[in-house]
Design an enzyme around this catalytic site. Structure first.
Site, short mmCIF file in Angstrom:
data_model
loop_
_atom_site.label_atom_id
_atom_site.label_comp_id
_atom_site.label_asym_id
_atom_site.label_seq_id
_atom_site.Cartn_x
_atom_site.Cartn_y
_atom_site.Cartn_z
N CYS A 42 0.83 -1.20 0.00
CA CYS A 42 0.00 0.00 0.00
C CYS A 42 0.87 1.26 0.00
O CYS A 42 1.64 1.48 0.93
CB CYS A 42 -0.89 -0.03 1.23
SG CYS A 42 -2.28 1.07 1.07
N CYS A 98 -6.83 6.73 -44.77
CA CYS A 98 -6.83 7.76 -43.72
C CYS A 98 -5.48 8.47 -43.68
O CYS A 98 -5.37 9.57 -43.15
CB CYS A 98 -7.14 7.15 -42.36
SG CYS A 98 -5.87 6.03 -41.77
#
Ligand SMILES: Cc1cc2nc3c(=O)[nH]c(=O)nc-3n(C[C@H](O)[C@H](O)[C@H](O)COP(=O)(O)OP(=O)(O)OC[C@H]3O[C@@H](n4cnc5c(N)ncnc54)[C@H](O)[C@@H]3O)c2cc1C
Ligand SMILES: Cc1cc2nc3c(=O)[nH]c(=O)nc-3n(C[C@H](O)[C@H](O)[C@H](O)COP(=O)(O)O)c2cc1C
Ligand code: SF4
Lengths: 423, 455
Positions: A137, A348
């Site tokens: 943590c 494209c």
């Protein structure tokens, strides 16, 4: 029919999908719903010694990417904010009611032997299957000398693992923090301390966004923010590399790994397991979509295994590990060229501009005065950039053009440290 | 046919509430979330085909990318910098044959990026907040007269005012906007035309003089004398006649007049419409007249065109839209006689066909449609004598339009023209804006004493 049963350091579960220690495994109510949905096991939300911690309001920040809501999630939650006894009673009851599911209890207590000696018998008494040591943590707890403050120092990791093995008969999984420079050092420490397995990754130190009106990081708590722990799809590549590094480290041979980080589909799970993980844990994906996602994880993994002819998880676990190597061993003679399928091309121009501006000027944009995109083989180095920017599936593919010979950097003339060929 | 003294043309066929619903925004604006979803479909093509397909050359991938980063001001600058009526164009352009028609997404998915809707999203806020995006250059002391306040004239005037010249716009009508104000379908624009013009004029340097008609109380010779340059954006204000029996009967009208009345009508429940309406023609005007008749509550609306749908100047999307609105379409039939005694009662058509050489012929087969109202929409024309009024200098007319060179200058030096009255490519709002912009560029070059149009 594929057999998804999982045996991880002696802990059995009907499938390899566990919920990681986090809000989804916070209390009996959630865990029962998760088991009803089909999860193979849970790592209960991290317990600590009383008095329990308190949490702030406003806990999550998220990265949105192109309309996708949670490409990455960050949290500033701490470990469980309920009294120890409440959690232990619930764990005992749920394990009794769901004996076939894996029940792992995550723990985080101060880094002294007495604290571990105190909590371990209480946990063992619940009938749970194993403990996971939360050394990961990154916020809140580390400032109290726990969590990643421990996980970042290999000597502490080793010491605590040893205490736990001394004072408990339960299998011990050490959960690693990714907030270090080389994950192998923490894994080696856990291995030396006698841990049965490692799990990784916990969350990554992060600030996900800055509110430009408040001029504060998000999530913002009354005008201030703090670094949080980053998880979700965005962290998967980082987690995979760390898992692979441990899996192929000769100093931690056959160390079982429970993989965590950005897992949300059966494919994510299969990839981690191919890199050597024994099973996987999920947090963000469940928080995003609910427990029902396990449904497709189970069916998808089984279907894929059937299709590939893998009967058990062990049949494919680790198969990709031998193919993870160091750069210097890659074949320098391997040569591929981009191929544009003109029938699929929608014109494209993204491949052209990507190659023109940022790669090797290998894609022409015109033919006979018309818009037309074509690769110049002599310029193409086979970097794959165009293939990745092309929005049409399988329109740009890479074709192998070399003669199949092999030579790597270790013997390359440009390498000052090359291995001299014997005359 | 029964004898009738007056046709069944009446107002108030629908409730005010129903009318309001019928004439509401036909393509409601995107909210932020939907705009982002639409914008994210744009591939940001290199040298994008949509840019080529836009007559005004708006950098579409750029403005869409700016939408995705919430840089709406930048997006609006992209759009309005290339096309000062980009707000109107977002509403009225037949995008299916312009930008969206060339979107690469059509190839794989038959579903282009919603460029028009995004253009509206990027610009609406500018007009809603009346935000200034442009500044005028230092005053040049030059004066320019623009005749015609349609898209061509407005575009030209804005560009010249930006360049520092002082512009006066004259128009025969009491309100500016040309067909934006008097012609485009109500449900496409609502009150937008006037708001857009308020914004456009807020730049400064443009004086509006309505109710001034070139050829009546305004003459080219005076304009050439009093101004340093003149631009004509006269549009096509004449209307083709059918040239058949019965055209003078009560209930027979020009579709453009019906539409102009509609656009200027403050209370649609007071606007009369026929019970059975027959519209003749196959262009925008015919479609809009038919659809709006239906929306006003006509019981039946039939659009009759003398050729097949492929030859209609209305796009397939507009034709489809008319059908979904309840308009019946009859192709390959031409009007032969308008029937009635005093007022129109019906109209007789002959079926048509093409002969081997592609000429249109009557087939000899006839049919009659009962009608209370006949709206004629078979084309608008240039009223040339107006332009040439006093004969001081004769502007060359070619194929019914004002002849111009590549820089939009007419045969009379110092007089430029653009838009429908020139009719170079297509008679569309966006083309007129481009004409006005290009003419302005050439005029500015001349006024700056610089021979070429490049700036
Ligand atoms: C019913 C209808 C619907 C249409 N719908 C669409 C659509 O949906 N999308 C689209 O792109 N295009 C549409 N068009 C076409 C579009 O409106 C025109 O192409 C565009 O308005 C032409 O612009 P302009 O500036 O050349 O002329 P106009 O808009 O016609 O403006 C010309 C102006 O000049 C003035 N004028 C003319 N003669 C004189 C004179 N002698 N003295 C002073 N003033 C004069 C007129 O009063 C008018 O205000 C539609 C046209 C019609 C008729
Ligand atoms: C809100 C939240 C709280 C968490 N709390 C804990 C915890 O108490 N103990 C722990 O070991 N990990 C905790 N984690 C980390 C997760 O267990 C997991 O390692 C991490 O989220 C990566 O997995 P994911 O990408 O599937 O979310 C938490 C994560 C989140 C999002
Ligand atoms: S693979 Fe790389 S170098 Fe080759 S054409 Fe594509 S972008 Fe260019």
């Amino acid at each position: 029919m594929a057999d998804l049963r999982n045996n991880f350091v002696g802990v059995r579960s009907p499938n390899p999908f566990w919920l990681a220690s986090a809000p989804p495994t916070d209390k009996a109510y959630n865990v029962i719903r998760a088991f009803e949905a089909g999860w193979g096991g849970v790592v209960w939300k991290t317990l600590g010694l009383d008095p329990h911690v308190v949490n702030v309001s406003s806990r999550y920040g998220a990265v949105q990417w192109n309309g996708q809501r949670i490409a990455g999630l960050n949290n500033i939650e701490l470990i469980t904010d309920r009294p120890l006894k409440v959690n232990l009673d619930e764990i005992r009851q749920v394990k009794r009611d769901w004996p076939d599911r894996a029940m792992i209890v995550s723990l985080m207590v101060p880094c002294d032997e007495q604290s571990w000696k105190t909590i371990l018998p209480m946990v063992e008494d619940t009938g749970c299957d194993a403990v996971e040591l939360n050394f990961g943590c990154p916020h809140g707890m580390s400032e109290r000398g726990m969590g990643s403050a421990v996980g970042q120092v290999p000597e502490y990791v080793e010491q605590v693992a040893r205490w736990v093995k001394q004072h408990s008969r339960l299998p011990c999984i050490v959960k690693l923090t990714p907030n270090i420079t080389d994950i192998r050092h923490s894994a080696r420490a856990a291995y030396r301390g006698g841990a049965d397995a490692v799990s990784l990754i916990n969350t990554i130190n992060s600030i996900v966004s800055v509110d430009l009106d408040l001029m504060a990081p998000t999530p913002t708590v009354d005008g201030k923010g703090t670094h949080g722990g980053y998880c979700g799809p965005a962290v998967k590549p980082i987690a995979m590399n760390m898992v692979a590094e441990i899996a192929r480290d000769p100093e931690t041979p056959n160390l079982p790994i429970s993989a965590i980080g950005g897992i949300g589909t059966w494919r994510d799970a299969a990839e981690f397991m191919a890199l050597g993980a024994g099973n996987v844990q999920v947090c963000t994906a469940a928080m995003h979509y609910g427990f029902r996602i396990v449904d497709d994880m189970i069916a998808g993994l089984a279907n894929w295994m059937d299709q590939k002819g893998y009967r058990t998880l062990e049949d494919f676990r680790g198969l990709a590990v031998p193919n993870v190597t160091d750069w210097k061993y890659l074949n320098l003679n391997y040569d591929i060229k981009a191929r544009i399928d003109q029938d699929k091309c929608i014109k494209c121009g993204l491949c052209h501009i990507a190659c023109e501006d940022t790669a090797h000027q290998a894609i022409l944009k015109e033919k006979d005065g018309k818009r037309h995109f074509e690769v110049v083989d002599s310029e193409c180095v086979g970097c794959n950039l165009c293939m990745h920017v092309c929005p049409v599936d399988n329109c740009i593919t890479m074709q192998r053009v070399d003669n199949g010979s092999y030579a790597n950097w270790t013997t390359h003339p440009n390498n000052p440290a090359r291995v001299k060929e014997t005359a | 046919m029964d004898r009738k003294d007056h046709a069944d043309i009446a107002s108030g066929r629908l409730s005010a509430q129903q009318l309001a619903q019928n004439f509401d925004d036909v393509a409601p604006p995107l909210d932020r979330q939907n705009a982002l979803i639409a914008a994210q479909r744009c591939y940001y093509c290199y040298d994008a085909p949509c840019i080529q397909a836009c007559p005004t050359g708006i950098d579409i991938p750029s403005f869409i990318r700016r939408i995705t980063t919430d840089n709406l001001r930048g997006a609006a600058q992209d759009i309005l910098g290339a096309n000062v009526l980009g707000g109107m164009c977002a509403r009225v352009c037949p995008t299916e044959i312009l930008c969206e028609g060339s979107c690469v997404r059509n190839t794989g998915e038959s579903e282009p990026v919603q460029i028009g809707a995004l253009q509206r999203y990027a610009t609406d806020w500018v007009f809603d907040s009346n935000t200034a995006l442009f500044e005028r250059a230092a005053a040049t002391g030059k004066r320019v007269a623009v005749v015609g306040a349609g898209p061509a004239g407005l575009s030209c005037a804005h560009a010249l005012a930006r360049a520092g010249h002082d512009v006066v716009i004259f128009d025969a009508k009491p309100r500016p906007g040309g067909l934006n104000e008097y012609g485009i379908a109500e449900y496409k624009v609502l009150d937008f035309a006037a708001r857009e013009i308020d914004w456009l004029l807020s730049l400064g340097g443009i004086r509006w003089e309505g109710a001034r008609t070139l050829g009546d109380d305004l003459h080219l010779s005076e304009l050439r004398r009093d101004y340093d340059a003149v631009f004509l954006g006269l549009g096509l204000t004449g209307v083709n006649a059918l040239g058949i029996e019965g055209e003078a009967l009560a209930g027979v009208r020009n579709a453009v007049d019906f539409i102009a009345d509609l656009r200027q009508c403050p209370d649609l429940s007071k606007l009369p419409v026929g019970r059975r309406v027959v519209v003749i023609g196959g262009g925008n005007t015919a479609i809009d007249a038919a659809v709006q008749s239906k929306k006003l509550g006509a019981e039946s609306v039939t659009l009759v065109y003398r050729r097949g749908s492929a030859s209609m100047s209305a796009t397939w999307a507009e034709q489809e839209f008319a059908k979904t609105q309840g308009v019946s379409v009859i192709e390959w039939a031409q009007p032969r006689r308008i029937l009635g005694d005093g007022a129109v009662a019906g109209i007789e058509f002959e079926y048509t066909q093409l002969d081997d050489s592609g000429r249109l012929l009557g087939s000899g087969d006839y049919f009659t449609l009962a009608a209370d109202s006949v709206l004629k929409a078979i084309g608008q024309t240039l009223i040339a004598p107006r332009a040439n009024g006093d004969g001081s200098a004769v502007i060359e007319i070619r194929n019914g339009r004002i002849a111009v060179n590549a820089e939009f200058e007419t045969s009379v030096r110092g007089v430029w023209a653009g838009g429908d009255c020139v009719g170079g490519k297509v008679d569309l709002t966006v083309q007129s804006v481009e004409d006005g912009k290009r003419a302005a560029r050439a005029m500015h070059a001349r006024l700056s004493g610089n021979g070429t149009a490049e700036n």
